[in-house]
Design an enzyme around this catalytic site. Sequence first.
Site, mmCIF file in Angstrom:
data_model
loop_
_atom_site.group_PDB
_atom_site.id
_atom_site.type_symbol
_atom_site.label_atom_id
_atom_site.label_comp_id
_atom_site.label_asym_id
_atom_site.label_seq_id
_atom_site.Cartn_x
_atom_site.Cartn_y
_atom_site.Cartn_z
ATOM 1 N N ASP A 119 -0.577 -5.627 0.311
ATOM 2 C CA ASP A 119 -1.868 -5.853 -0.333
ATOM 3 C C ASP A 119 -1.757 -7.173 -1.093
ATOM 4 O O ASP A 119 -0.713 -7.476 -1.685
ATOM 5 C CB ASP A 119 -2.205 -4.738 -1.326
ATOM 6 C CG ASP A 119 -2.771 -3.504 -0.654
ATOM 7 O OD1 ASP A 119 -3.458 -3.655 0.368
ATOM 8 O OD2 ASP A 119 -2.532 -2.398 -1.165
ATOM 9 N N CYS A 171 0.853 -1.181 0.000
ATOM 10 C CA CYS A 171 0.000 0.000 0.000
ATOM 11 C C CYS A 171 0.894 1.238 0.000
ATOM 12 O O CYS A 171 1.799 1.350 0.832
ATOM 13 C CB CYS A 171 -0.902 -0.002 1.231
ATOM 14 S SG CYS A 171 -1.856 1.524 1.420
#
EC number: 1.7.1.13
Length: 118
Positions: A41, A34
């Site tokens: 992520d 992120c």
Amino acid sequence: MSTEPSKTLETFENPNPERDYTIRMEIPEFTCLCPKTGQPDFATLNLEYIPERHCVELKSLKLYIWSYRDVGGFHEALTNQILGDLVAATQPRYMKLTAHFNVRGGIWTTVEAEHHGR
């Protein structure tokens, strides 16, 4: 061929360039970071394409996908970057990349990007 993450996408000649046929791949282990928090992520990528003269080689695709593990980026930007790199490497008749990102903050994100060749 290396076993380290790499931004190099290798290809091989389409064995049936006279015919339209669809190649579908599911890549369940995509990870990136992120850009706001630095937290990982996770996503499943679905790649679908109709090759022209070249097909993407699977091991190089795996190593290319691994190269994003420590890369920070928004879902939309990374999905389009990956599609752009795949299109540049293979010059397909058609290609679609769908990225299904795992829930973050109670929100699932799916990004679809397409390329229409010819």
